[in-house]
Design an enzyme around this catalytic site. Structure first.
Site, PDB file in Angstrom:
ATOM      1  N   HIS A  30       0.796  -1.235   0.000  1.00  0.00           N
ATOM      2  CA  HIS A  30       0.000   0.000   0.000  1.00  0.00           C
ATOM      3  C   HIS A  30       0.820   1.272   0.000  1.00  0.00           C
ATOM      4  O   HIS A  30       0.257   2.361   0.128  1.00  0.00           O
ATOM      5  CB  HIS A  30      -0.925   0.057   1.214  1.00  0.00           C
ATOM      6  CG  HIS A  30      -2.013  -0.955   1.193  1.00  0.00           C
ATOM      7  ND1 HIS A  30      -3.243  -0.727   0.623  1.00  0.00           N
ATOM      8  CD2 HIS A  30      -2.061  -2.220   1.666  1.00  0.00           C
ATOM      9  CE1 HIS A  30      -4.013  -1.798   0.769  1.00  0.00           C
ATOM     10  NE2 HIS A  30      -3.308  -2.731   1.393  1.00  0.00           N
ATOM     11  N   LYS A  75      -7.743  14.270   4.314  1.00  0.00           N
ATOM     12  CA  LYS A  75      -6.923  13.053   4.306  1.00  0.00           C
ATOM     13  C   LYS A  75      -5.915  13.193   5.441  1.00  0.00           C
ATOM     14  O   LYS A  75      -5.832  14.261   6.048  1.00  0.00           O
ATOM     15  CB  LYS A  75      -6.187  12.889   2.968  1.00  0.00           C
ATOM     16  CG  LYS A  75      -5.480  14.162   2.498  1.00  0.00           C
ATOM     17  CD  LYS A  75      -4.860  13.999   1.119  1.00  0.00           C
ATOM     18  CE  LYS A  75      -5.814  14.157  -0.034  1.00  0.00           C
ATOM     19  NZ  LYS A  75      -6.066  12.927  -0.760  1.00  0.00           N
ATOM     20  N   LYS A 119       1.455  14.385   0.690  1.00  0.00           N
ATOM     21  CA  LYS A 119       0.099  14.697   0.226  1.00  0.00           C
ATOM     22  C   LYS A 119      -0.063  16.186  -0.082  1.00  0.00           C
ATOM     23  O   LYS A 119      -1.035  16.619  -0.673  1.00  0.00           O
ATOM     24  CB  LYS A 119      -0.927  14.254   1.267  1.00  0.00           C
ATOM     25  CG  LYS A 119      -0.959  12.730   1.469  1.00  0.00           C
ATOM     26  CD  LYS A 119      -1.970  12.326   2.529  1.00  0.00           C
ATOM     27  CE  LYS A 119      -1.897  10.860   2.918  1.00  0.00           C
ATOM     28  NZ  LYS A 119      -2.509   9.958   1.926  1.00  0.00           N
ATOM     29  N   THR A 165      -8.190   6.874  -2.131  1.00  0.00           N
ATOM     30  CA  THR A 165      -9.563   6.378  -2.260  1.00  0.00           C
ATOM     31  C   THR A 165     -10.538   7.528  -2.017  1.00  0.00           C
ATOM     32  O   THR A 165     -11.658   7.511  -2.525  1.00  0.00           O
ATOM     33  CB  THR A 165      -9.853   5.233  -1.266  1.00  0.00           C
ATOM     34  OG1 THR A 165      -9.326   5.598   0.005  1.00  0.00           O
ATOM     35  CG2 THR A 165      -9.216   3.937  -1.727  1.00  0.00           C
TER      36      THR A 165
HETATM   37  C1  26V Z   1       2.146   1.924   8.344  1.00  0.00           C
HETATM   38  C2  26V Z   1       2.313   2.007   9.680  1.00  0.00           C
HETATM   39  C3  26V Z   1       3.666   1.875  10.196  1.00  0.00           C
HETATM   40  C4  26V Z   1       3.706   1.610  11.673  1.00  0.00           C
HETATM   41  C5  26V Z   1       2.758   2.468  12.438  1.00  0.00           C
HETATM   42  C6  26V Z   1       1.336   2.345  11.985  1.00  0.00           C
HETATM   43  C7  26V Z   1       1.207   2.243  10.519  1.00  0.00           C
HETATM   44  C8  26V Z   1      -0.028   2.350   9.963  1.00  0.00           C
HETATM   45  C9  26V Z   1      -0.181   2.249   8.600  1.00  0.00           C
HETATM   46  C10 26V Z   1       0.906   2.041   7.803  1.00  0.00           C
HETATM   47  C11 26V Z   1       0.790   1.872   6.337  1.00  0.00           C
HETATM   48  C12 26V Z   1      -0.010   2.873   5.745  1.00  0.00           C
HETATM   49  C13 26V Z   1      -0.100   2.596   4.293  1.00  0.00           C
HETATM   50  C14 26V Z   1      -1.339   3.206   3.751  1.00  0.00           C
HETATM   51  O1  26V Z   1      -2.251   3.555   4.458  1.00  0.00           O
HETATM   52  N1  26V Z   1      -1.365   3.326   2.461  1.00  0.00           N
HETATM   53  C15 26V Z   1      -2.504   3.877   1.791  1.00  0.00           C
HETATM   54  O2  26V Z   1      -3.298   2.775   1.356  1.00  0.00           O
HETATM   55  C16 26V Z   1      -4.456   3.211   0.679  1.00  0.00           C
HETATM   56  C17 26V Z   1      -5.271   1.979   0.382  1.00  0.00           C
HETATM   57  O3  26V Z   1      -4.606   1.177  -0.528  1.00  0.00           O
HETATM   58  C18 26V Z   1      -4.082   3.981  -0.561  1.00  0.00           C
HETATM   59  O4  26V Z   1      -5.247   4.437  -1.177  1.00  0.00           O
HETATM   60  C19 26V Z   1      -3.193   5.170  -0.186  1.00  0.00           C
HETATM   61  O5  26V Z   1      -2.730   5.811  -1.365  1.00  0.00           O
HETATM   62  C20 26V Z   1      -2.013   4.694   0.612  1.00  0.00           C
HETATM   63  O6  26V Z   1      -1.263   5.798   1.108  1.00  0.00           O
END
Ligand code: 26V
Length: 816
Positions: A356, A544, A550, A652
């Site tokens: 993601h 967002k 962003k 999204t």
């Molecule tokens: C990473 C971490 C790292 C540790 C702490 C908590 C945490 C929480 C989330 C994440 C990963 C986030 C990745 C994410 O949200 N990506 C988003 O995913 C969406 C659905 O596919 C996409 O539409 C967005 O462009 C993308 O930024």
């Protein structure tokens, strides 16, 4: 139990009586909510039981969507909508003099996610149930969700979000499925008579995982799938042995670990921090899920697990649950005596991984020291996976030490979770076409070379039931009156609206709905912030998470330059605009927090300067969350999707705005690219660098933002405003932003997200938007065209692709 208005009314009244010993007239809105939720839940329960009875009886294949986050939004309204009883419920309540919306607003928004990734999981569950696909969402029952945001003196303040405070009406606790989860201790190898080793984990600490099940109601069918969230309990309230031996600390240690484990969602999205508790959370829910499905499989199909992959598919939502690869190996080998090779084939066939983000800060890499201490047996399995993988690489590439070190699952003292997920899966997907191409050609190039068949794209989607049906009832009715209600289950039906883009009467109605939604939002801001905004102004919205990539900065810099222009030319004829922002920043992300302060300082200045005659206003919508999105998005004229090209995997929110008839200003990033294609570039305003230009520029590293500064007086005006005391008496407050843009700050490059580089192009696109808006007919046409072309972005389409191509899952109709 079939639904009839009469029955429903009686049950509701009786529930008010039994639950709160009140009459309907005297009950508080909280009591009414509780009674209504219980009444609806009863209807759901019948279908829910039937669904699982059918799955069990017929032994269908099931997908488990493993995710650390599910950003569900409120349950009540969604259940009512999906059961198609919205009108009846509303009628019954109004017969009883109750306003449905007031009751709906009582429900706390379960914010068990950060942003896009968590909300995507929730949209997927809605689509799975609607398409009658057998599925479980598997995650964690955090006691505190994403923090509640308050703005004080322009700064973000975080408050705990105790979403369970008033009870948990939708969750059903299932003691009978509790699983034991083991942390720490040591591993003893015991040689068995056949020469094989058995590995036994000893001296570990145990935590019990107890599931809470939440219903996921399909639209207009009998399917109710389950969102299963695991909560942690101490195995014994007290470890009596330690207690009697006088070791009080150890006696309560287990209790403390159990308490903290599921206490709170990590609120730092796209930022990996390497925290032990986070790893514990990951293993906790993954192990509980896998142990449960393996034991259920054995109960249904017997102890032979050689066909396990024919009954279960595991989708890993980012790397957060990727430890599933090793845990499934452990359960098959250690607990079921399977040989490595067979277990490995089954594991790969079960698991599939979705990436993601390409932001390197988000990559999960656990230190070996921590990982092996907490999960000693799992670590051994990861080592073995790595050893075999590296041997394969050596076979293929010879002893190319660099290549192998770059690709190894374990290297540089760390375990690379993305690589573990890729090696242990049969499918790796990105979330938009551009994103998948970038994965294949840049971030995961080496893996694409080794496993070309594993890589595929699944462009994200959103559920039209929540984001149009529920969030925008007026537009839903207009659409249904015009083309029928087929779009609820097949969003491509919206294409039929395109011809109405030429129909003046229809366009007028469409814009009337928009105007009503804008009034509703204006009322909300009046009530909550005491601020007056003009419903006739352009509503330009960026909502967002706050992240530098962003580029909320680009947006607010444009506002600042408009303001500067109005100060120089007070008579300037511009279309009045309301710039609306909504964003939570990770609590420890100081730059992001400073950007929130900047937005609020600009709002303060602009909104109170009478000389600009209210031509522009800036509003910061506090505590952006699913329920607020449902109010904001239907009211948008302009949708801001302005990330640095290549950085936003998909987005999204962009799709939600498009569906609701907003016009996008955006870069060619993530799914914006595909939106522009669907729109034939009509009604979308594209600006800025392309992804390949950004990547090239990053590699060359010759860009100097001072050139932009010297060339553009607008840019100079904005930059000066940051440090000349206009925004805050403390001239140094925003110095960090100034420096980050022009000089680089703390080791990162100057203007690393190309805000200044894209500024001129962005302002030009904004001017185009303004010119277009002046032409009311053209604008309406574009708005309708956006809704009409949004069919591709239904999560139903996305889920169908996952089910057909990755999970090999077939629908199961539930008969009542
Ligand atoms: C990473 C971490 C790292 C540790 C702490 C908590 C945490 C929480 C989330 C994440 C990963 C986030 C990745 C994410 O949200 N990506 C988003 O995913 C969406 C659905 O596919 C996409 O539409 C967005 O462009 C993308 O930024």
């Amino acid at each position: 139990m079939t639904f009839s208005k009469e029955n429903f009314k009686n049950q509701f009244i009786s529930n008010v009586r039994t639950l709160s010993r009140q009459t309907v007239e005297n009950a508080t809105k909280e009591q009414l909510y509780e009674a209504l939720a219980f009444t609806i839940r009863d209807y759901v329960t019948d279908k829910w039981l039937k669904t699982h009875e059918t799955y069990d009886k017929e032994g269908v294949k099931i997908v488990c969507y493993l995710s650390m986050e599910f950003l569900m939004g409120r349950f009540l309204g969604n259940a009512i909508l999906n059961m198609s009883i919205y009108d009846e419920v509303k009628e019954v309540l109004s017969e009883l003099n109750i306003d449905y919306n007031t009751i709906e607003n009582v429900e706390k928004d379960p914010g068990l996610g950060n942003g896009g990734l968590g909300r995507l999981a929730a949209c997927f569950l809605d689509s799975l149930s609607t398409m009658e696909l057998p599925a479980y969402g598997c995650g964690i029952r955090y006691h505190y969700g994403i923090f509640e945001q308050k703005i004080e003196n322009g700064y973000q303040v975080e408050l705990p979000d105790n979403w369970l405070e008033n009870g948990d009406i939708w969750g059903v606790k299932r003691h009978e499925y509790a699983q034991e989860i083991k942390f720490g201790g040591t591993v003893r190898a015991v040689k068995q008579p056949d020469g094989r080793y058995k590995f036994i984990q000893e001296n570990y600490e145990s935590i019990m995982a107890v599931p809470y099940d939440y219903p996921v109601v399909g639209y207009d069918n009998n399917t109710v799938n389950t969102l299963r969230l695991w909560d942690a309990y101490a195995k014994e309230a007290f470890d009596l042995q330690s207690f009697n031996a006088g070791d009080y600390t150890k006696a309560v240690a287990n209790q403390n670990i159990a308490k903290t484990l599921t206490e709170v969602l990590y609120p730092a999205d796209e930022h990996y921090a390497g925290k032990e508790l986070r790893l514990r959370q990951q293993y906790f829910f993954v192990s509980a899920t896998i142990q449960r499905i393996v034991s259920k499989y054995k109960k249904k199909f017997g102890n032979d697990l050689s066909k396990f992959h024919e009954k279960y598919a595991l989708q890993l939502n980012d790397t957060h649950p990727s430890i599933a690869v090793a845990e499934l190996m452990r359960v098959l080998i250690d607990e079921n005596d399977m040989e490595w090779d067979e277990a490995w084939e089954i594991t790969k066939k079960c698991c599939a991984y979705t990436n993601h983000t390409i932001m390197s800060e988000a990559l999960e890499k656990w230190p070996i020291e921590l990982f092996s201490r907490l999960l000693p047996r799992i670590y051994m399995i990861v080592e073995e996976i790595n050893k075999r993988f590296c041997e394969m690489l050596i076979n293929r590439y010879g002893h190319d030490a660099n290549k192998i070190r770059n690709m190894a699952v374990v290297a540089d003292g760390q375990i690379r979770m993305a690589y573990l997920a890729i090696v242990g899966s049969h499918s790796v997907n990105g979330v938009a076409a551009l994103h998948t191409e970038i994965l294949k050609s840049q971030e995961l190039k080496d893996f694409y070379e080794v496993y070309p068949d594993r890589f595929n794209n699944k462009t994200n989607g959103i559920t039209q039931r929540r984001w149009l049906g529920h969030a925008n009832p007026a537009l839903s009715s207009l659409i249904t009156d015009t083309i029928g209600d087929g779009w609820y289950k097949d969003l491509s039906e919206l294409k039929k609206l395109d011809k109405y883009a030429e129909d003046k009467e229809f366009c007028k109605k469409f814009m009337q709905v928009k105007s009503e939604n804008k009034k509703k939002l204006a009322d909300y801001f009046k009530q909550t912030k005491g601020i007056d905004i003009d419903p006739n102004s352009i509503f330009d919205i960026q909502v967002k998470r706050l992240h530098e990539y962003k580029r909320q900065l680009l947006n607010i810099f444009h506002v600042m330059s408009l303001y500067n222009k109005l100060k120089v030319f007070p008579g300037l004829d511009i279309v009045p605009r309301t710039f609306i922002f909504g964003a939570k920043s990770a609590a420890g992300y100081s730059r992001a927090k400073l950007i929130i302060k900047l937005i609020n300082s600009v709002a303060e200045l602009v909104n109170n300067d009478e000389s600009i005659e209210g031509k522009i206003k800036v509003v910061f919508a506090e505590n952006y969350r699913v329920s607020l999105a449902e109010l904001l998005i239907p009211a948008a004229d302009v949708s801001e999707q302005i990330s640095t090209a290549s950085k936003e995997a998909s987005g999204t929110g962009n799709m939600k705005f498009m569906l609701n008839g907003a016009v996008t200003i955006g870069t060619l990033d993530g799914a914006n690219v595909e939106m522009a294609q669907e729109l034939d570039n009509e009604g979308i305003f594209i600006f800025g660098m392309k992804a390949n230009e950004v990547i090239e520029e990053q590699n060359k590293n010759t860009y100097n933002p001072w050139d932009v500064y010297n060339f553009s007086s607008d840019v100079r005006g904005v930059m000066n405003m940051l440090i000349n005391g206009t925004l805050d008496p403390n001239t140094e407050l925003f110095r960090e932003i100034y420096d980050a843009c022009l000089n680089g700050y703390n080791g990162s490059r100057a203007d690393q997200y190309y805000v200044l580089k894209d500024f001129e192009s962005y302002c030009k696109a904004q001017q185009d938007i303004e010119q277009t808006y002046r032409n009311k007919e053209l604008w309406a046409k574009m708005a309708v065209h956006n809704t009409a072309c949004s069919g591709k972005f239904s999560s139903d389409r996305t889920i169908k692709e996952y089910a057909d191509e990755i999970w090999k899952l077939t629908p199961k109709h539930i008969e009542i």
